[in-house]
Write a protein that holds these residues in place. Sequence first.
Motif, PDB file in Angstrom:
ATOM      1  N   LEU A 179       0.838  -1.197   0.000  1.00  0.00           N
ATOM      2  CA  LEU A 179       0.000   0.000   0.000  1.00  0.00           C
ATOM      3  C   LEU A 179       0.875   1.250   0.000  1.00  0.00           C
ATOM      4  CD1 LEU A 179      -3.109   0.377   0.070  1.00  0.00           C
ATOM      5  CD2 LEU A 179      -2.883   0.860   2.510  1.00  0.00           C
ATOM      6  N   MET A 180       0.634   2.145  -0.958  1.00  0.00           N
ATOM      7  CA  MET A 180       1.422   3.372  -1.080  1.00  0.00           C
ATOM      8  C   MET A 180       0.520   4.501  -1.568  1.00  0.00           C
ATOM      9  SD  MET A 180       4.872   1.607  -2.740  1.00  0.00           S
ATOM     10  CE  MET A 180       5.952   3.027  -2.607  1.00  0.00           C
ATOM     11  N   GLY A 181       1.061   5.717  -1.622  1.00  0.00           N
ATOM     12  CA  GLY A 181       0.334   6.841  -2.164  1.00  0.00           C
ATOM     13  C   GLY A 181      -0.831   7.289  -1.291  1.00  0.00           C
ATOM     14  N   PRO A 182      -1.876   7.888  -1.912  1.00  0.00           N
ATOM     15  CA  PRO A 182      -3.021   8.419  -1.157  1.00  0.00           C
ATOM     16  C   PRO A 182      -3.730   7.364  -0.303  1.00  0.00           C
ATOM     17  CG  PRO A 182      -3.047   9.228  -3.412  1.00  0.00           C
ATOM     18  CD  PRO A 182      -1.983   8.188  -3.344  1.00  0.00           C
ATOM     19  N   GLU A 183      -3.772   6.129  -0.801  1.00  0.00           N
ATOM     20  CA  GLU A 183      -4.427   5.070  -0.018  1.00  0.00           C
ATOM     21  C   GLU A 183      -3.650   4.802   1.273  1.00  0.00           C
ATOM     22  OE1 GLU A 183      -6.851   2.352  -3.226  1.00  0.00           O
ATOM     23  OE2 GLU A 183      -4.772   1.800  -2.785  1.00  0.00           O
ATOM     24  N   LEU A 184      -2.329   4.799   1.180  1.00  0.00           N
ATOM     25  CA  LEU A 184      -1.521   4.630   2.382  1.00  0.00           C
ATOM     26  C   LEU A 184      -1.766   5.776   3.349  1.00  0.00           C
ATOM     27  CD1 LEU A 184       0.717   3.370   4.111  1.00  0.00           C
ATOM     28  CD2 LEU A 184       2.392   4.579   2.695  1.00  0.00           C
ATOM     29  N   GLN A 185      -1.847   7.000   2.842  1.00  0.00           N
ATOM     30  CA  GLN A 185      -2.070   8.148   3.711  1.00  0.00           C
ATOM     31  C   GLN A 185      -3.396   8.020   4.457  1.00  0.00           C
ATOM     32  OE1 GLN A 185       0.252  10.400   4.340  1.00  0.00           O
ATOM     33  NE2 GLN A 185      -1.089  11.283   5.912  1.00  0.00           N
ATOM     34  N   LYS A 186      -4.428   7.563   3.774  1.00  0.00           N
ATOM     35  CA  LYS A 186      -5.727   7.385   4.435  1.00  0.00           C
ATOM     36  C   LYS A 186      -5.625   6.313   5.508  1.00  0.00           C
ATOM     37  CE  LYS A 186     -10.625   6.524   3.802  1.00  0.00           C
ATOM     38  NZ  LYS A 186     -11.789   6.482   2.887  1.00  0.00           N
ATOM     39  N   TYR A 187      -4.903   5.247   5.208  1.00  0.00           N
ATOM     40  CA  TYR A 187      -4.711   4.152   6.171  1.00  0.00           C
ATOM     41  C   TYR A 187      -4.019   4.670   7.435  1.00  0.00           C
ATOM     42  CZ  TYR A 187      -3.482  -0.666   7.604  1.00  0.00           C
ATOM     43  OH  TYR A 187      -3.349  -1.865   8.274  1.00  0.00           O
ATOM     44  N   ILE A 188      -3.000   5.490   7.254  1.00  0.00           N
ATOM     45  CA  ILE A 188      -2.267   6.054   8.397  1.00  0.00           C
ATOM     46  C   ILE A 188      -3.150   7.022   9.179  1.00  0.00           C
ATOM     47  CG2 ILE A 188      -0.328   7.534   9.044  1.00  0.00           C
ATOM     48  CD1 ILE A 188       1.164   6.356   6.583  1.00  0.00           C
ATOM     49  N   GLU A 189      -3.894   7.845   8.451  1.00  0.00           N
ATOM     50  CA  GLU A 189      -4.743   8.834   9.117  1.00  0.00           C
ATOM     51  C   GLU A 189      -5.866   8.197   9.928  1.00  0.00           C
ATOM     52  OE1 GLU A 189      -5.915  11.401   5.951  1.00  0.00           O
ATOM     53  OE2 GLU A 189      -3.979  12.479   5.927  1.00  0.00           O
TER      54      GLU A 189
END
Length: 541
Positions: A179-189
């Motif tokens: 998982l990378m990019g915007p999807e990763l950011q949502k996962y972290i958030e």
Amino acid sequence: MTRINGQLVDIPGRRIYPAEILFSNGRISAVREIKQAADHFILPGFVDAHVHIESSMLVPSEFARLAVLQGTVATVSDPHEIANVLGADGVRFMIENGRKVPLKFHFGAPSCVPATSFETSGATIDANGIDQLLSLPDIYYLAEMMNYPGVLTDDEEVYQKIAHAHAHKKPVDGHAPGLMGPELQKYIEAGISTDHECFSYAEGLEKLERGMKVIIREGSAAKNFEALIDLLPEHYGNMMFCSDDKHPDDLVKGHINQLCARAVAKGMDVFKVLQAACLNPIAHYNMDVGQLREGDAADFILIDDLVDFKVLQTFINGECVAKNNRSLIGTVPFSTPNNFECDPRRPEDFFVSADSSNIRVIEALDGELITNEIQASIPVHKGGLSSDIQKDILKVAVVNRYKNTEPAVGFIKNFGLKKGAIASSVAHDSHNIIAVGTTDEALCEAVNLIIQNKGGISCVSDAGHQCLALPVAGIMSDKGGLEVAKAYEELDSMAKSLGSQLRAPFMTLSFMALLVIPDLKLSDKGLFSGRSFSFVDLFAD
């Protein structure tokens, strides 16, 4: 008052000096610099930052007896294997058994029981059940959120579980391979703070730069050390080591100490390596583990040198639990809870009608949990599809262990068997029976050995068969660690004698039903794509 002296490795202070440690009643009362001391080194004990104890096929008390030989004093343990079989009762079994020995198990609340709705498990833990587990003092975190599609699609149940962890002020572990990019950011958030599934340098770097802590995994099947270790010199403050899944024969050979030796052999700063191996997990998970400071629990190890990290002695709460490669932890009694309800199978249960000869095939990758989807044309025999030994494309089957249903059958490449079959009820995460074989008869025999023993791993050849029984939830043995390690080594050797070139054929097999790791996998309900997160047809036409 007990006194130990040696060359103390002060990790935060980045110095090594002759010192004497004084401790009593399990705690360190003083750390004193002295003029001369013994040649051995004293340092905090190692911590496995993410491990499924069940994958060792040992109950926690027996895992402890082997782990302390390698200088491991604590683990961050996700009990979702037994939870998928027995639910919260399985988690409580692990906690209660772990309490009987000195090693410090820090269990999590399994977030994904079952891991997906596309398989049959033995239990379910909903958001309310997660809240109840997180309220226990023995539960330190919300274990790996494998349902990353649920996070990305705002699944209400998933977010309730995460919210409960935040309300209890306990961290949330991640599981987001690739998982990378915007999807990763949502996962972290969403509030998820770690990942142990990185399999490339670029992926690990992005996750670190976005604020995640990356755990370098080196287990019996998944081996990501080489891909990720070059991140450590710059990012050591946010990295840890783990085994994730480690079979008993490998645990006898080494644990986190092996990873330290490999990192130092690459020329890496020993203090940075040891911070990842010893200290970072304690801070992140708020663990009750000593760090060689006055007032801390007397948890530390003596090692021969800072090259091979050979462990001379291990102390936990001031008690010497291992010395000169001999475990001083005794055996403890335990029960054998289980959940196994299925009848023996027949060879014709594994027959696949040849609607077409062009099929989707799971491509297993040695040392990885991820798989590929490939397509192949295979032989048709008496109206059915057969294994193609020449192309190394063999039948793989998953049999529901919780009730009588038709087996799901597919095909897999790279297991290398020239004859016979292997099977296991250690099949992440629902722990149905999974088997790979060259003929329907061999597949059936290997599966039935598991059913007869209500759990185990088996191997069938023309010359006979072997089975290691796993009566505890169908995934752990009721025997001692060294005995299980020896039996497993024999089965591993037998599987390789049938032609498998995989480093750990049974461990690799156990992940071929893990739907949350892309791409093509097989559950008891059918062939599944981890990328589209949906079932796919066996026939590619």
